[in-house]
Design an enzyme around this catalytic site. Structure first.
Site, PDB file in Angstrom:
ATOM      1  N   LYS A 252      -4.503 -13.424  -5.245  1.00 56.50           N
ATOM      2  CA  LYS A 252      -4.061 -12.481  -4.072  1.00 56.50           C
ATOM      3  C   LYS A 252      -5.209 -12.361  -3.044  1.00 56.50           C
ATOM      4  O   LYS A 252      -6.276 -11.938  -3.249  1.00 56.50           O
ATOM      5  CB  LYS A 252      -3.551 -10.993  -4.620  1.00 56.50           C
ATOM      6  N   ASP A 257      -5.941  -4.684   3.962  1.00 53.93           N
ATOM      7  CA  ASP A 257      -4.676  -3.912   3.599  1.00 53.93           C
ATOM      8  C   ASP A 257      -4.605  -2.638   4.416  1.00 53.93           C
ATOM      9  O   ASP A 257      -5.286  -1.799   3.935  1.00 53.93           O
ATOM     10  CB  ASP A 257      -4.552  -3.992   2.167  1.00 53.93           C
ATOM     11  N   LYS A 264      -2.032   3.584   4.607  1.00 47.52           N
ATOM     12  CA  LYS A 264      -2.834   4.134   3.778  1.00 47.52           C
ATOM     13  C   LYS A 264      -3.471   5.500   4.164  1.00 47.52           C
ATOM     14  O   LYS A 264      -3.654   5.431   5.746  1.00 47.52           O
ATOM     15  CB  LYS A 264      -4.012   3.391   3.149  1.00 47.52           C
ATOM     16  N   ASP A 275      -9.361  -6.145  -0.798  1.00 46.49           N
ATOM     17  CA  ASP A 275      -8.064  -6.478  -1.318  1.00 46.49           C
ATOM     18  C   ASP A 275      -7.721  -8.059  -1.592  1.00 46.49           C
ATOM     19  O   ASP A 275      -6.702  -8.394  -1.889  1.00 46.49           O
ATOM     20  CB  ASP A 275      -6.943  -5.894  -0.600  1.00 46.49           C
ATOM     21  N   ASP A 334       3.090  -1.228   1.376  1.00 46.55           N
ATOM     22  CA  ASP A 334       1.955  -1.039   0.778  1.00 46.55           C
ATOM     23  C   ASP A 334       2.013  -1.652  -0.503  1.00 46.55           C
ATOM     24  O   ASP A 334       0.871  -1.861  -1.152  1.00 46.55           O
ATOM     25  CB  ASP A 334       1.308   0.349   0.590  1.00 46.55           C
ATOM     26  N   GLU A 336       2.507  -4.740  -1.112  1.00 46.20           N
ATOM     27  CA  GLU A 336       2.427  -6.166  -0.343  1.00 46.20           C
ATOM     28  C   GLU A 336       1.917  -7.288  -1.166  1.00 46.20           C
ATOM     29  O   GLU A 336       2.349  -8.662  -1.219  1.00 46.20           O
ATOM     30  CB  GLU A 336       1.901  -6.365   0.990  1.00 46.20           C
ATOM     31  N   ARG A 338       2.287  -7.850  -4.452  1.00 46.96           N
ATOM     32  CA  ARG A 338       3.315  -8.606  -5.238  1.00 46.96           C
ATOM     33  C   ARG A 338       4.088  -9.561  -4.735  1.00 46.96           C
ATOM     34  O   ARG A 338       4.766 -10.361  -4.915  1.00 46.96           O
ATOM     35  CB  ARG A 338       4.044  -7.534  -6.056  1.00 46.96           C
TER      36      ARG A 338
END
Length: 483
Positions: A252, A257, A264, A275, A334, A336, A338
């Site tokens: 990933k 993010d 967030k 991230d 959020d 994202e 996956r």
């Protein structure tokens, strides 16, 4: 860190047990300390509590030699985690005292640790790591130069070289993760991957129209709120040139993010440059593999994107079509990671792989369940392989814990009124839901998911090196690949 031949100016370093009588022979230790070892211990010049570092000036003939001692506790308890801590304290001592040239004296009681020289090399590189690419204050660069008093055997030299390759891979992963997000964009990861292309390695980049043509609707959805184009990166290391089933590593790579429209909080936003640690680890592993040159096919797949907010960004309630062809309802922007992993593992499945291993800073839920220092592991079938990696991880003092994916979790993934699947649940067990979501796109190929949201970054110095990105699980996964 540089490896040198024996240097007259180097300071000797020796690992000492709590009690010298635990050794089969003390002759070499006596010689090292000019027969004054007992005297140094009794006068407390040498400290022998585990982890303590001492410095002794030893008079020999017409000159004085410095010897640094590192206490390792009882010989019978000597293991990798003890060595890691010993090197942590040693490197801290060397930096504090500005000692840059050392010469290891390795006695037989140390060599009893399996693959000692490999673990020594990894620990030295882990703890001498530093990242100062963007510092504005002039400060001397600490460069450690290492040699050995006794020549290494061929096997020991081979072990040490393997450890250096592991360490360089970890260093690469940490460097990528540390780079500020205004510099480390999806394009930066593309450039990093392109540097790996050679006769044994093919790099394919899907970006812009080629990503659209690939049908990567979920990667495109996550990146559509950013000024930086998302990318799917494939690095195919295939030294034999045969069309064999590969091991595929998926990372990933969310370079920043913000959470998107499910934004967030002000305390949750900082550190979100990390991230992409899953992608960093995968690229670090590929760098090590390129040096180790195993005679097997290994593919890295990285989904690189930035999750931001603008008029084009995905919104809660949007529906997108995945590369697999299923429609996905986005109820939380959020969630994202996956999404990009879903397209990535489906892409990986097209290689008919032996197995797929994905790495991601995926869920705060895994941190809530296991703490900041453990990785969550989920799988669809590979229990023996998972157990092998978990056991190797424990050897490296990196804890991974297997968690189940149940039919109830899979049912929740399909609980959408408007699409085939949904990307979020508001029920407990969110780490398991996220894993079940990714599993949905694996095409039933053997797959392992590593949620490293907690241990990908430590907020203080540890047995894995200075605070910051850790390169968590790189060593046990490399062991799994090579063995």
């Amino acid at each position: 860190m540089h490896i040198l031949k024996s240097q007259e100016s180097a300071v000797s370093v020796v690992f000492l047990p709590h009690n010298i009588n635990q050794l089969k022979s003390t002759e070499s230790i006596d010689q090292l300390f000019d027969s004054k070892y007992d005297q140094y211990v009794k006068s407390k010049v040498i400290a022998l509590s585990e982890g303590e570092v001492s410095q002794v000036s030893v008079s020999k003939d017409d000159h004085v030699e410095r010897v640094i001692t590192v206490a390792i506790g009882h010989v019978k308890d000597f293991k990798v985690s003890v060595l890691q801590r010993a090197i942590q304290y040693l490197v801290a001592f060397l930096q504090k005292n500005n000692i840059t040239e050392i010469e290891f004296y390795i006695d037989d009681h140390i060599k009893s640790l399996p693959q000692f020289h490999k673990h020594l090399a990894i620990s030295l590189l882990r703890h001498s790591y530093h990242f100062d690419h963007y510092g504005y204050k002039e400060k001397p660069l600490f460069q450690l130069n290492v040699s050995f008093q006794q020549p290494l055997s061929n096997d020991e030299q081979s072990e040490f070289s393997v450890g250096l390759s592991y360490g360089k891979g970890i260093e690469h992963a940490r460097n990528l993760a540390n780079i500020p997000p205004n510099i480390l964009t999806p394009d930066y990861l593309v450039q990093d991957a392109n540097h790996m292309a050679d006769d044994d390695t093919t790099v394919n980049i899907y970006q812009g129209q080629s990503l659209v043509d690939l049908g990567a609707g979920l990667i495109l959805a996550v990146g559509q709120g950013s000024i930086y184009e998302p990318a799917l990166i494939s690095i195919d290391y295939n030294p034999t040139g045969e069309d064999e089933a590969p091991i595929v590593l998926v990372g990933k790579g969310i370079t920043y993010d913000s959470g998107g429209y499910s934004i967030k909080s002000k305390t949750g936003m900082p550190t979100m440059k990390y991230d992409m640690c899953g992608a960093a680890n995968v690229l670090g592993m590929m760098k090590a593999i390129k040096q180790l040159k195993p005679n097997k096919r290994i593919i890295a797949v990285v989904a690189a994107s930035e999750n931001m907010v603008n008029a084009h960004a995905m919104k809660p309630d949007d529906v997108f079509i995945s590369m697999q062809g299923d429609s996905v309802e986005v109820t939380n922007t959020d969630a994202e990671g996956r999404l990009v992993l879903a397209d990535s593992v489906f892409y990986a499945s097209q290689y008919r792989p032996k197995c797929i291993l994905d790495f991601a800073t995926l869920t705060g839920a895994s941190v809530m369940a296991l703490g900041n220092d453990k990785a969550a592991v989920m799988t669809n079938s590979m229990n023996k392989s998972v157990q092998s990696i978990i056991e190797q991880a424990n050897l490296y003092h990196q804890t991974a814990w297997q968690m189940p994916i149940t039919d109830e979790d899979r049912k929740k993934v399909r609980d959408s009124d408007v699409a085939d699947v949904v990307n979020n649940t508001n029920t407990p067990g969110k780490a398991l839901f996220a894993a079940a979501f990714i599993e949905h796109f694996t095409e039933s190929y053997p797959w392992m998911h590593f949620d490293i949201a907690g241990p990908a970054v430590f907020d203080k110095d540890s047995h894995l090196g200075p605070k910051g990105p850790t390169g968590f699980l790189i060593e046990p996964v490399l062991d799994f690949i090579l063995e």
